[in-house]
Design a protein around this motif. Structure first.
Motif, mmCIF file in Angstrom:
data_model
loop_
_atom_site.group_PDB
_atom_site.id
_atom_site.type_symbol
_atom_site.label_atom_id
_atom_site.label_comp_id
_atom_site.label_asym_id
_atom_site.label_seq_id
_atom_site.Cartn_x
_atom_site.Cartn_y
_atom_site.Cartn_z
ATOM 1 N N MET A 1 0.828 -1.194 0.000
ATOM 2 C CA MET A 1 0.000 0.000 0.000
ATOM 3 C C MET A 1 0.867 1.251 0.000
ATOM 4 N N ASN A 2 1.811 1.372 0.963
ATOM 5 C CA ASN A 2 2.677 2.543 1.018
ATOM 6 C C ASN A 2 3.979 2.316 0.270
ATOM 7 N N GLU A 3 4.093 1.204 -0.442
ATOM 8 C CA GLU A 3 5.346 0.846 -1.113
ATOM 9 C C GLU A 3 5.524 1.711 -2.359
ATOM 10 N N THR A 4 5.893 2.979 -2.135
ATOM 11 C CA THR A 4 6.223 3.831 -3.265
ATOM 12 C C THR A 4 7.686 3.631 -3.593
ATOM 13 N N SER A 5 8.071 4.014 -4.766
ATOM 14 C CA SER A 5 9.438 3.751 -5.188
ATOM 15 C C SER A 5 10.341 4.903 -4.756
ATOM 16 N N PHE A 6 10.836 4.836 -3.536
ATOM 17 C CA PHE A 6 11.842 5.782 -3.084
ATOM 18 C C PHE A 6 13.036 4.991 -2.589
ATOM 19 N N GLU A 7 14.200 5.594 -2.706
ATOM 20 C CA GLU A 7 15.442 4.932 -2.329
ATOM 21 C C GLU A 7 16.188 5.787 -1.312
ATOM 22 N N VAL A 8 17.284 5.247 -0.818
ATOM 23 C CA VAL A 8 18.146 5.990 0.088
ATOM 24 C C VAL A 8 18.754 7.160 -0.689
ATOM 25 N N GLY A 9 18.760 8.337 -0.091
ATOM 26 C CA GLY A 9 19.270 9.529 -0.742
ATOM 27 C C GLY A 9 18.181 10.420 -1.303
ATOM 28 N N ASP A 10 16.969 9.913 -1.411
ATOM 29 C CA ASP A 10 15.858 10.724 -1.918
ATOM 30 C C ASP A 10 15.344 11.653 -0.823
ATOM 31 N N THR A 11 14.889 12.821 -1.236
ATOM 32 C CA THR A 11 14.204 13.729 -0.324
ATOM 33 C C THR A 11 12.720 13.432 -0.425
ATOM 34 N N VAL A 12 12.121 13.058 0.702
ATOM 35 C CA VAL A 12 10.713 12.657 0.704
ATOM 36 C C VAL A 12 9.933 13.512 1.685
ATOM 37 N N LYS A 13 8.630 13.560 1.454
ATOM 38 C CA LYS A 13 7.708 14.192 2.387
ATOM 39 C C LYS A 13 6.734 13.104 2.834
ATOM 40 N N VAL A 14 6.801 12.768 4.119
ATOM 41 C CA VAL A 14 5.948 11.723 4.685
ATOM 42 C C VAL A 14 4.769 12.408 5.364
ATOM 43 N N HIS A 15 3.566 12.100 4.918
ATOM 44 C CA HIS A 15 2.348 12.632 5.523
ATOM 45 C C HIS A 15 1.884 11.627 6.571
ATOM 46 N N TYR A 16 2.038 12.004 7.850
ATOM 47 C CA TYR A 16 1.820 11.084 8.963
ATOM 48 C C TYR A 16 0.598 11.529 9.761
ATOM 49 N N LYS A 17 -0.306 10.581 10.047
ATOM 50 C CA LYS A 17 -1.516 10.890 10.810
ATOM 51 C C LYS A 17 -1.188 10.914 12.294
ATOM 52 N N ILE A 18 -1.591 11.992 12.962
ATOM 53 C CA ILE A 18 -1.383 12.131 14.395
ATOM 54 C C ILE A 18 -2.741 12.284 15.048
ATOM 55 N N THR A 19 -2.991 11.486 16.087
ATOM 56 C CA THR A 19 -4.255 11.555 16.803
ATOM 57 C C THR A 19 -4.001 12.177 18.168
ATOM 58 N N GLU A 20 -4.630 13.302 18.413
ATOM 59 C CA GLU A 20 -4.529 13.975 19.707
ATOM 60 C C GLU A 20 -5.930 14.096 20.272
ATOM 61 N N GLY A 21 -6.157 13.465 21.397
ATOM 62 C CA GLY A 21 -7.498 13.470 21.960
ATOM 63 C C GLY A 21 -8.420 12.680 21.051
ATOM 64 N N GLY A 22 -9.474 13.309 20.585
ATOM 65 C CA GLY A 22 -10.396 12.651 19.667
ATOM 66 C C GLY A 22 -10.193 13.070 18.227
ATOM 67 N N GLU A 23 -9.286 14.006 17.999
ATOM 68 C CA GLU A 23 -9.109 14.535 16.658
ATOM 69 C C GLU A 23 -7.820 14.002 16.039
ATOM 70 N N SER A 24 -7.867 13.829 14.735
ATOM 71 C CA SER A 24 -6.649 13.409 14.034
ATOM 72 C C SER A 24 -6.355 14.413 12.926
ATOM 73 N N ARG A 25 -5.073 14.583 12.674
ATOM 74 C CA ARG A 25 -4.636 15.494 11.615
ATOM 75 C C ARG A 25 -3.454 14.862 10.915
ATOM 76 N N VAL A 26 -3.123 15.397 9.748
ATOM 77 C CA VAL A 26 -1.999 14.885 8.975
ATOM 78 C C VAL A 26 -0.864 15.895 9.063
ATOM 79 N N GLN A 27 0.292 15.423 9.514
ATOM 80 C CA GLN A 27 1.451 16.292 9.659
ATOM 81 C C GLN A 27 2.539 15.854 8.690
ATOM 82 N N PRO A 28 2.991 16.738 7.796
ATOM 83 C CA PRO A 28 4.064 16.363 6.877
ATOM 84 C C PRO A 28 5.424 16.442 7.559
ATOM 85 N N TYR A 29 6.315 15.529 7.170
ATOM 86 C CA TYR A 29 7.686 15.496 7.687
ATOM 87 C C TYR A 29 8.595 15.315 6.489
#
Length: 102
Positions: A1-29
């Protein structure tokens, strides 16, 4: 599912779901992939970025985590090593320099 084609050395932006309390948001890293390890479902990868005060921050992501919304490849990197741990010893802009594949 998340197996995108990225390798070591690539600059990536990971959109990660964070749940705080009852709400969730997506935080890019966004950062450089310095390592990939494991096999099967337990695959992980380490993303390193340099924060505003020139402090290096590394984060380990499980590749098949349900909390990863998507992984975008921002820039392809051309490297000769499987692990880029030498970037930890670099300071400032040199810590984010990897030859581009284009």
């Amino acid at each position: 599912m998340n197996e995108t084609s990225f390798e070591v050395g690539d600059t990536v932006k990971v959109h990660y779901k964070i749940t705080e309390g009852g709400e969730s948001r997506v935080q890019p890293y966004q950062g450089i992939v310095i390592s990939k390890r494991g096999s099967g479902v337990s695959k992980t990868f380490i993303v390193r970025r340099v924060s505003s005060q020139n402090v290096g921050v590394e984060r380990i992501f499980p590749l098949f985590s349900p909390n990863i919304d998507k992984i975008e490849v921002i820039k392809r990197g051309k490297v000769r090593k499987a692990k880029l741990y030498f970037l930890r010893n670099r300071v400032g802009k040199a810590a984010t320099k990897v030859d581009s594949a284009e």
